[in-house]
Motif scaffolding. Sequence first.
Motif, PDB file in Angstrom:
ATOM      1  N   TRP A 419      47.626 -33.795   2.996  1.00 41.54           N
ATOM      2  CA  TRP A 419      47.942 -34.340   4.388  1.00 41.54           C
ATOM      3  C   TRP A 419      48.870 -33.287   5.222  1.00 41.54           C
ATOM      4  CZ3 TRP A 419      45.761 -35.895   8.455  1.00 41.54           C
ATOM      5  CH2 TRP A 419      46.787 -36.823   9.363  1.00 41.54           C
ATOM      6  N   PHE A 449      40.433 -40.908   4.401  1.00 39.15           N
ATOM      7  CA  PHE A 449      41.300 -40.130   4.884  1.00 39.15           C
ATOM      8  C   PHE A 449      41.294 -39.174   3.624  1.00 39.15           C
ATOM      9  CE2 PHE A 449      46.213 -40.376   4.578  1.00 39.15           C
ATOM     10  CZ  PHE A 449      46.354 -39.393   5.757  1.00 39.15           C
ATOM     11  N   LYS A 452      39.012 -36.644   5.616  1.00 37.79           N
ATOM     12  CA  LYS A 452      39.360 -36.335   6.497  1.00 37.79           C
ATOM     13  C   LYS A 452      40.043 -35.074   6.983  1.00 37.79           C
ATOM     14  CE  LYS A 452      42.400 -37.872  10.036  1.00 37.79           C
ATOM     15  NZ  LYS A 452      43.338 -38.956  11.261  1.00 37.79           N
ATOM     16  N   LEU A 456      39.856 -31.099   8.096  1.00 36.65           N
ATOM     17  CA  LEU A 456      40.959 -30.662   8.968  1.00 36.65           C
ATOM     18  C   LEU A 456      41.219 -29.801   8.126  1.00 36.65           C
ATOM     19  CD1 LEU A 456      42.961 -34.059   9.768  1.00 36.65           C
ATOM     20  CD2 LEU A 456      41.352 -32.012  11.844  1.00 36.65           C
TER      21      LEU A 456
END
Length: 468
Positions: A419, A449, A452, A456
Amino acid sequence: MIKENQKRLNRLHVLLDALVIFISYLIAYLIMYYNDDAILALSAQVYFSALIIIIPLFLILYEFFELYTPKRISGRRSEIANISKANTIGVLIVTLALYLGGKNMNMHHFSRRLVIIFYILTNVLMVFERGFIRSFLMSIRTKGYNQKHVLLIGYSRAAEGYIDRVKQNPEWGYNIRGILDDHKERGYCYNGVKVIGTISNLHMILEMNVLDEIAITLSIKEYEHLEAIVNDCEKSGVHTKFIPDYNNFIPTIPYIEDLQGLPVINIRHVPLTELHNAYIKRIVDIFGALFGIIVFSPVMIVTAILVKLTDGGPIIYAQERVGLHNKPFKMYKFRSMAVQKPSEEKSKWTTPNDPRVTAVGRFIRKTSIDEMPQFFNVLSGNMSLVGPRPERPFYVEKFREEIPHYMIKHQVRPGLTGWAQVNGFRGDTSIQKRIDHDLYYIENWTLGFDFKIMFLTIFKGFINKNAY
């Protein structure tokens, strides 16, 4: 006060939901009536008499899934998920009833496709209706209507934090009437909210019956008064909240478990410590690593050849990093620097125009190709596809003393991407912000998550302006 308004709003909400269910069913019937002659096997009266059961059933399920509970600060996603759950269970019950009672009641001719279309329409229209209501309420609350009147008891960091958040989100519709505190002077003001008296004034204010909520925000030094304050609040019947003043040493969202009636506060919730979550993530890691090795094998083969031809040294560089539960492991990378003594490289950051970086190394570092051998780390279980990036032991020892909560990142497997990385915190960037993002990931992990972040990474994670 908000209580009477809330009752009226709930009744209106139930009526609107019933109307949406009816409209969804009507549209589904009309679609089938004009497209499927089989629906004529039963009369319209039979089809619409089913609503006598369907509408109350769905409304009861909405109540069961707390869709009529006031949620001024809840997210849309949780509401949509609850709508979907309620509708799914409702349709399953209806389908089961048709199947079990079909022969006896001549219901085997009842159109199953109508039920499916009704299910889809109910989900869509209900989400639209709830979204409209939510937007409308947020709009009028921002303008000062439909306010919930709140009194804070105790001036503390918790009180300041609560006031700041309420002021930043007027759409929540909270009107903080003031603070009662024994240590701040009457008239003292924080962010537009004044101290209006001492805690001894609480009984008098409660008798006035002008409050919707009490928020207990005592300083941790004043918790000896907590029991008496709670007793007074509950005698008055006013809804009471307790906002603990511990955010300096419990910096995240704790969760509470019940130990035979004793509430136990867990300081930090780490979903991946739960066995089923860990297994699911590990399965995804294995298949993802195998997929990555197969897909990127041509790139890795060409890179290995170029590294060997341009420098002549080892192709793979194995560097010690700290992983899950603080255990060291060897992390693999394509060698991008000239061969150097371990004592020279273990405590040095790479800098812009670093003379140690080779020509090929500069390119593969910039494009993250040098990280691809870590698919084998993922396959072996030392790493995960997604997680906090691992660091060298020298820097772990350094940061554990300098950066608050740094060591929490080692409660999960380190990742090939994370992240922090997809948000730009990679290379020579803020260590504190990197850790903040890592902690957010650790505490909010879901499989979705992870996907995702992997998605990304394709757009944000490969090319790195901070890689030298």
